[in-house]
Design a protein around this motif. Structure first.
Motif, PDB file in Angstrom:
ATOM      1  N   GLN A 195       0.833  -1.194   0.000  1.00 52.33           N
ATOM      2  CA  GLN A 195       0.000   0.000   0.000  1.00 52.33           C
ATOM      3  C   GLN A 195       0.868   1.244   0.000  1.00 52.33           C
ATOM      4  O   GLN A 195       1.676   1.446   0.902  1.00 52.33           O
ATOM      5  N   LEU A 196       0.711   2.099  -1.016  1.00 48.90           N
ATOM      6  CA  LEU A 196       1.563   3.265  -1.175  1.00 48.90           C
ATOM      7  C   LEU A 196       0.784   4.565  -0.968  1.00 48.90           C
ATOM      8  O   LEU A 196      -0.444   4.570  -0.848  1.00 48.90           O
ATOM      9  N   ALA A 197       1.526   5.655  -0.937  1.00 50.14           N
ATOM     10  CA  ALA A 197       0.910   6.968  -0.822  1.00 50.14           C
ATOM     11  C   ALA A 197      -0.025   7.200  -2.000  1.00 50.14           C
ATOM     12  O   ALA A 197       0.137   6.602  -3.056  1.00 50.14           O
ATOM     13  N   ASP A 198      -1.000   8.038  -1.840  1.00 54.07           N
ATOM     14  CA  ASP A 198      -2.052   8.379  -2.821  1.00 54.07           C
ATOM     15  C   ASP A 198      -2.889   7.149  -3.182  1.00 54.07           C
ATOM     16  O   ASP A 198      -3.521   7.098  -4.234  1.00 54.07           O
ATOM     17  N   ASN A 199      -2.831   6.127  -2.277  1.00 55.17           N
ATOM     18  CA  ASN A 199      -3.628   4.903  -2.445  1.00 55.17           C
ATOM     19  C   ASN A 199      -3.251   4.079  -3.678  1.00 55.17           C
ATOM     20  O   ASN A 199      -4.031   3.238  -4.125  1.00 55.17           O
ATOM     21  N   SER A 200      -2.089   4.326  -4.235  1.00 50.16           N
ATOM     22  CA  SER A 200      -1.633   3.486  -5.344  1.00 50.16           C
ATOM     23  C   SER A 200      -1.081   2.170  -4.794  1.00 50.16           C
ATOM     24  O   SER A 200      -0.847   2.022  -3.592  1.00 50.16           O
ATOM     25  N   SER A 201      -0.862   1.223  -5.674  1.00 53.42           N
ATOM     26  CA  SER A 201      -0.493  -0.134  -5.269  1.00 53.42           C
ATOM     27  C   SER A 201       0.940  -0.481  -5.638  1.00 53.42           C
ATOM     28  O   SER A 201       1.356  -0.267  -6.786  1.00 53.42           O
ATOM     29  N   GLY A 202       1.671  -1.025  -4.674  1.00 50.59           N
ATOM     30  CA  GLY A 202       3.022  -1.496  -4.947  1.00 50.59           C
ATOM     31  C   GLY A 202       3.017  -2.660  -5.921  1.00 50.59           C
ATOM     32  O   GLY A 202       3.947  -2.824  -6.723  1.00 50.59           O
ATOM     33  N   ILE A 203       1.980  -3.471  -5.869  1.00 51.64           N
ATOM     34  CA  ILE A 203       1.864  -4.605  -6.790  1.00 51.64           C
ATOM     35  C   ILE A 203       1.720  -4.097  -8.227  1.00 51.64           C
ATOM     36  O   ILE A 203       2.373  -4.595  -9.152  1.00 51.64           O
ATOM     37  N   ASP A 204       0.853  -3.084  -8.420  1.00 49.80           N
ATOM     38  CA  ASP A 204       0.676  -2.525  -9.759  1.00 49.80           C
ATOM     39  C   ASP A 204       1.978  -1.897 -10.259  1.00 49.80           C
ATOM     40  O   ASP A 204       2.337  -2.027 -11.442  1.00 49.80           O
ATOM     41  N   ALA A 205       2.683  -1.209  -9.354  1.00 50.46           N
ATOM     42  CA  ALA A 205       3.953  -0.580  -9.735  1.00 50.46           C
ATOM     43  C   ALA A 205       4.955  -1.634 -10.195  1.00 50.46           C
ATOM     44  O   ALA A 205       5.635  -1.471 -11.215  1.00 50.46           O
ATOM     45  N   VAL A 206       5.032  -2.727  -9.449  1.00 46.40           N
ATOM     46  CA  VAL A 206       5.965  -3.799  -9.792  1.00 46.40           C
ATOM     47  C   VAL A 206       5.575  -4.451 -11.119  1.00 46.40           C
ATOM     48  O   VAL A 206       6.430  -4.742 -11.961  1.00 46.40           O
ATOM     49  N   ASN A 207       4.281  -4.688 -11.308  1.00 47.26           N
ATOM     50  CA  ASN A 207       3.826  -5.281 -12.573  1.00 47.26           C
ATOM     51  C   ASN A 207       4.192  -4.393 -13.761  1.00 47.26           C
ATOM     52  O   ASN A 207       4.618  -4.881 -14.813  1.00 47.26           O
ATOM     53  N   ASP A 208       4.039  -3.083 -13.583  1.00 46.24           N
ATOM     54  CA  ASP A 208       4.427  -2.149 -14.640  1.00 46.24           C
ATOM     55  C   ASP A 208       5.913  -2.271 -14.950  1.00 46.24           C
ATOM     56  O   ASP A 208       6.328  -2.269 -16.119  1.00 46.24           O
ATOM     57  N   LEU A 209       6.717  -2.371 -13.895  1.00 47.58           N
ATOM     58  CA  LEU A 209       8.166  -2.432 -14.067  1.00 47.58           C
ATOM     59  C   LEU A 209       8.610  -3.746 -14.699  1.00 47.58           C
ATOM     60  O   LEU A 209       9.511  -3.766 -15.539  1.00 47.58           O
ATOM     61  N   ILE A 210       7.984  -4.837 -14.303  1.00 41.90           N
ATOM     62  CA  ILE A 210       8.360  -6.137 -14.871  1.00 41.90           C
ATOM     63  C   ILE A 210       8.076  -6.167 -16.370  1.00 41.90           C
ATOM     64  O   ILE A 210       8.812  -6.777 -17.147  1.00 41.90           O
ATOM     65  N   GLU A 211       6.997  -5.508 -16.787  1.00 43.58           N
ATOM     66  CA  GLU A 211       6.698  -5.427 -18.219  1.00 43.58           C
ATOM     67  C   GLU A 211       7.804  -4.710 -18.984  1.00 43.58           C
ATOM     68  O   GLU A 211       8.104  -5.037 -20.131  1.00 43.58           O
ATOM     69  N   LYS A 212       8.433  -3.747 -18.305  1.00 45.92           N
ATOM     70  CA  LYS A 212       9.481  -2.955 -18.946  1.00 45.92           C
ATOM     71  C   LYS A 212      10.868  -3.568 -18.784  1.00 45.92           C
ATOM     72  O   LYS A 212      11.702  -3.502 -19.688  1.00 45.92           O
ATOM     73  N   LEU A 213      11.133  -4.174 -17.601  1.00 45.21           N
ATOM     74  CA  LEU A 213      12.479  -4.617 -17.261  1.00 45.21           C
ATOM     75  C   LEU A 213      12.689  -6.120 -17.387  1.00 45.21           C
ATOM     76  O   LEU A 213      13.825  -6.590 -17.395  1.00 45.21           O
ATOM     77  N   GLY A 214      11.623  -6.878 -17.434  1.00 40.24           N
ATOM     78  CA  GLY A 214      11.774  -8.332 -17.431  1.00 40.24           C
ATOM     79  C   GLY A 214      11.639  -8.891 -16.024  1.00 40.24           C
ATOM     80  O   GLY A 214      11.142  -8.220 -15.110  1.00 40.24           O
ATOM     81  N   ASP A 215      12.094 -10.101 -15.832  1.00 41.57           N
ATOM     82  CA  ASP A 215      11.879 -10.841 -14.587  1.00 41.57           C
ATOM     83  C   ASP A 215      12.864 -10.408 -13.504  1.00 41.57           C
ATOM     84  O   ASP A 215      13.861 -11.078 -13.237  1.00 41.57           O
ATOM     85  N   VAL A 216      12.588  -9.282 -12.851  1.00 43.30           N
ATOM     86  CA  VAL A 216      13.426  -8.777 -11.763  1.00 43.30           C
ATOM     87  C   VAL A 216      12.924  -9.353 -10.444  1.00 43.30           C
ATOM     88  O   VAL A 216      11.718  -9.325 -10.173  1.00 43.30           O
ATOM     89  N   PRO A 217      13.809  -9.901  -9.589  1.00 40.36           N
ATOM     90  CA  PRO A 217      13.361 -10.386  -8.289  1.00 40.36           C
ATOM     91  C   PRO A 217      12.731  -9.262  -7.471  1.00 40.36           C
ATOM     92  O   PRO A 217      13.220  -8.129  -7.465  1.00 40.36           O
ATOM     93  N   VAL A 218      11.629  -9.577  -6.774  1.00 38.89           N
ATOM     94  CA  VAL A 218      10.907  -8.585  -5.984  1.00 38.89           C
ATOM     95  C   VAL A 218      10.618  -9.149  -4.602  1.00 38.89           C
ATOM     96  O   VAL A 218      10.225 -10.312  -4.463  1.00 38.89           O
ATOM     97  N   ILE A 219      10.827  -8.333  -3.579  1.00 34.88           N
ATOM     98  CA  ILE A 219      10.429  -8.675  -2.224  1.00 34.88           C
ATOM     99  C   ILE A 219       9.273  -7.763  -1.854  1.00 34.88           C
ATOM    100  O   ILE A 219       9.424  -6.545  -1.799  1.00 34.88           O
ATOM    101  N   PHE A 220       8.104  -8.344  -1.601  1.00 38.30           N
ATOM    102  CA  PHE A 220       6.962  -7.551  -1.180  1.00 38.30           C
ATOM    103  C   PHE A 220       6.890  -7.496   0.343  1.00 38.30           C
ATOM    104  O   PHE A 220       7.224  -8.468   1.036  1.00 38.30           O
TER     105      PHE A 220
END
Length: 267
Positions: A195-220
């Motif tokens: 859960q991020l500021a302005d009610n945005s989602s860390g999961i959505d942010a990561v999904n956006d980044l994976i689409e751009k960067l490929g399979d980057v390891p993520v710790i939630f």
């Protein structure tokens, strides 16, 4: 029938965290969950090992450990590319050290419980954890991005990551900031609050980044880990429960970094 129902209820309580452990060991949701399924099948076939341990959680991890360390394990993990190279590198670590460290720090089992899971004396379990911390520190380094909207928590994570010898490329507070920063810096590893500021989602942010960067390891990082450990959908391989302690962050970062670009692996 009653014993079977009671056993199922006990297993169901701890199963999400068995998935978390398996995913952290393998660096993969699919592989980790496959080991969890194999554990359940083993108990269904013969519940002796599980039933002989008074603590159901310890019993469940004990059965898992027996499968994990068995040369005839019923799960084959096929990896390729950087992940395969990382698995090869992991083979150079002292046996059972990563397992002991994860059980103690991420799953918060006591030294005595770790010893019971692994079938060793407590002193040996403690020594394995000491060795794991040393080998983790000596083995990997990389570039880490943090997605966290609470400044104090973000600063704490940054300090821990830097103490491990990694470079923090930046801290993002929102989904938009995260995508911009990650696209620019191309980190080896991402730590993200849900859960991020302005009610945005860390999961959505990561999904956006994976689409751009490929399979980057993520710790939630989340206060409700069970929601991401169902095994029913695409879920993270690495997960820290909030509130967390320093050792949990150190262990998760060290484990996850093994599955980043092989360029980050020291030789």
């Amino acid at each position: 029938m009653s014993d079977s129902i009671d056993r199922s209820e006990l297993i169901g309580t701890h199963l999400p965290f068995l998935r978390r452990y398996g995913r952290a060991l393998t660096g993969s949701q699919s592989s980790g969950d496959a080991y969890a399924v194999a554990t359940l099948e083993a108990i269904l076939h013969d519940a002796t090992v599980f039933d002989e341990v008074e603590d159901a959680r310890v019993g469940l991890f004990k059965v898992f450990h027996g499968i994990w360390t068995s040369s005839g394990a019923p799960v084959e993990v096929q990896e390729s590319g950087p992940r395969a190279a990382a698995q090869d590198h992991l083979q150079d670590l002292t046996a059972n050290t990563r397992e002991a460290l994860l059980l103690n720090t991420i799953e918060e089992l006591s030294f005595a419980q770790v010893a019971s899971v692994m079938g060793v004396e407590q002193a040996e379990a403690e020594e394995l954890i000491v060795i794991a911390k040393r080998e983790m520190l000596e083995s990997v380094t990389g570039r880490v991005m943090i997605i966290e909207d609470e400044p104090i928590i973000a600063d704490d994570i940054e300090a821990i990551v830097e103490q491990l010898g990694h470079d923090v490329v930046g801290i993002a507070r929102t989904r938009t900031e995260a995508v911009s920063l990650g696209t620019k810096e191309k980190p080896d590893l991402i730590l993200a609050d849900i859960q991020l500021a302005d009610n945005s989602s860390g999961i959505d942010a990561v999904n956006d980044l994976i689409e751009k960067l490929g399979d980057v390891p993520v710790i939630f990082i989340t206060a409700f880990p069970e929601r991401l450990l169902t095994g029913e959908k695409h879920e993270p391989a690495f997960l820290i429960t909030k509130p967390f302690n320093d050792e949990q962050v150190r262990s998760a970062v060290s484990q996850a970094m093994f599955f980043a670009s092989t360029q980050t692996l020291k030789t």
